[in-house]
Design a protein around this motif. Structure first.
Motif, mmCIF file in Angstrom:
data_model
loop_
_atom_site.group_PDB
_atom_site.id
_atom_site.type_symbol
_atom_site.label_atom_id
_atom_site.label_comp_id
_atom_site.label_asym_id
_atom_site.label_seq_id
_atom_site.Cartn_x
_atom_site.Cartn_y
_atom_site.Cartn_z
ATOM 1 N N GLU A 100 -11.627 -0.123 -54.037
ATOM 2 C CA GLU A 100 -13.074 -0.315 -53.920
ATOM 3 C C GLU A 100 -13.480 -0.715 -52.497
ATOM 4 O OE1 GLU A 100 -14.377 -2.997 -56.960
ATOM 5 O OE2 GLU A 100 -13.326 -1.928 -58.555
ATOM 6 N N THR A 128 -7.607 1.719 -46.393
ATOM 7 C CA THR A 128 -9.011 2.138 -46.444
ATOM 8 C C THR A 128 -9.891 1.302 -45.516
ATOM 9 O OG1 THR A 128 -9.391 0.699 -48.357
ATOM 10 C CG2 THR A 128 -8.797 2.981 -48.814
ATOM 11 N N GLU A 149 -6.346 9.704 -50.801
ATOM 12 C CA GLU A 149 -7.028 9.586 -52.086
ATOM 13 C C GLU A 149 -8.474 9.148 -51.916
ATOM 14 O OE1 GLU A 149 -6.208 7.586 -56.468
ATOM 15 O OE2 GLU A 149 -5.604 6.489 -54.676
ATOM 16 N N ASN A 150 -8.754 8.397 -50.863
ATOM 17 C CA ASN A 150 -10.083 7.838 -50.642
ATOM 18 C C ASN A 150 -10.947 8.700 -49.727
ATOM 19 O OD1 ASN A 150 -7.893 5.422 -50.594
ATOM 20 N ND2 ASN A 150 -9.628 4.921 -51.898
ATOM 21 N N ALA A 291 -11.818 11.318 -57.834
ATOM 22 C CA ALA A 291 -11.819 10.520 -56.603
ATOM 23 C C ALA A 291 -13.219 9.993 -56.296
ATOM 24 C CB ALA A 291 -11.289 11.353 -55.440
ATOM 25 N N ASN A 294 -14.147 7.101 -58.518
ATOM 26 C CA ASN A 294 -13.464 5.861 -58.152
ATOM 27 C C ASN A 294 -14.042 5.228 -56.902
ATOM 28 O OD1 ASN A 294 -11.514 4.956 -59.939
ATOM 29 N ND2 ASN A 294 -9.984 6.409 -59.230
ATOM 30 N N GLU A 295 -14.389 6.054 -55.924
ATOM 31 C CA GLU A 295 -14.621 5.531 -54.579
ATOM 32 C C GLU A 295 -16.069 5.558 -54.112
ATOM 33 O OE1 GLU A 295 -12.266 4.048 -53.280
ATOM 34 O OE2 GLU A 295 -10.605 4.773 -54.488
#
Length: 335
Positions: A100, A128, A149-150, A291, A294-295
């Motif tokens: 997050e 991140t 992934e981010n 993705a 989630n982000e």
């Protein structure tokens, strides 16, 4: 802290290194839910470099915004050496984030990043951490990266900023890495630049770490490795699909772009992937949506459109089929 904290005895590997300068200082600013692996992967090469040379080449400190312990994404707590504050001289500062990341950096953190950049400090991002750097307006035209992934969520939030697919980037006064063991590779590169290749090799061996091709290494295995095939037409098809997520191509359009018949394309996917082209393409788009779910704070409708679905209802149904929960329930479960 005493010098003994930074220079530990007992390494079987030794290297005599002429050095009488000041140690390079590293400050790691940990944000809530930071990922622990890349933090350790960044610090340990510095510790080992000191150990094998029996010299204080490096010092490292952990900061948190208020000096209180921080809980990492794995639930473990790290105690800070100090609260966030001005960096010394030529110190390097890294903001470390994880899960997050879009919510991790407070205004206080962003102001700290801007202040240190104004004073000419080299600032970096681990895993991140690039989210905070972007929010602080520090990325500009610099090369940077963050965990693969981010990246879809990052690009949706900062459409004018394009992260690199490489494991780390060192550009002027900016250093970023994709997390995990990429932090070790970035630190080994800094060690080699400052104290030579031989020390970097020894430190890598002590970490049981096989060095990559350096800054040019991609974060993810290429399609040829992932699918176990070097069939160029198949690889081109997968790449074209990946580049056309938001506006998916039809089978006919794919065939035209690839100069291949529909029958040939279907045979390739059946032979190497045991799936139809459209099934593979569909899963790519759903993974992209996952993705973003989630982000980002994008709505379900926005995510559906960004993943090539014309209908939020159809998207929600397919998302539930693949991931076992509707987008709304999935997001509620993480809140």
């Amino acid at each position: 802290m005493t010098d003994n904290y930074f220079v530990q005895k007992g390494a079987s590997a030794k290297l005599t290194l002429p050095f009488n300068g000041e140690p390079q200082e590293f400050y790691f600013l940990l944000l809530p839910k930071a990922t622990m692996l890349p933090i350790a992967a960044a610090v340990e090469p510095l510790r080992i470099a000191n150990q094998v040379t029996n010299t204080e080449l490096y010092r490292w400190y952990v900061m948190t915004p208020d000096g209180h312990p921080i809980r990492c994404s794995n639930g473990m707590t790290i105690t800070a050496d100090m609260p966030m504050g001005p960096l010394n001289g030529d110190a390097l500062g890294f903001v470390c984030a994880g899960v997050e990341p879009q919510h991790a950096a407070s205004d206080q953190v962003l102001n700290w990043l801007r202040r240190e950049r104004r004073f000419g400090r080299t600032i970096g991002g681990i895993c991140t951490g690039a989210f905070a750097l972007a929010q602080a307006g520090l990325l500009g035209d610099e090369r940077f990266t963050l965990h693969w992934e981010n990246q879809p969520g990052f690009v949706e939030r900062f459409p004018d900023l394009l992260p690199s697919p490489k494991i780390f980037e060192i550009s002027n006064k900016l250093m970023t890495c994709g997390g995990g063991n990429a932090a070790t590779d970035m630190m080994l590169t800094l060690i080699e630049q400052q104290h030579g290749k031989q020390l970097a090799i020894i430190v890598a061996d002590m970490c049981l770490h096989v060095r990559t091709g350096g800054q040019t290494t991609p974060q993810k295995s290429n399609y040829a490795v992932a699918i176990g095939s070097r069939n160029q037409r198949l690889l081109n098809a997968l790449q074209l699909m990946q580049e056309s997520i938001e506006e998916p191509l039809s089978i006919a359009q794919l065939c035209d772009e690839l100069d291949i018949s529909r029958r040939q394309l279907e045979r390739l996917f059946s032979r190497y992937l045991n799936q139809s082209p459209m099934h593979v393409y569909f899963d790519m788009r759903l993974s992209h949506a996952f993705a973003l779910m989630n982000e980002t704070s994008m709505s379900v409708t926005e995510i559906a459109l960004a993943s090539g679905f014309n209908s939020a209802t159809h998207f929600s149904r397919q998302f539930k089929r693949k991931f076992g929960a509707s987008p709304h329930f999935f997001r509620k479960g993480w809140s």
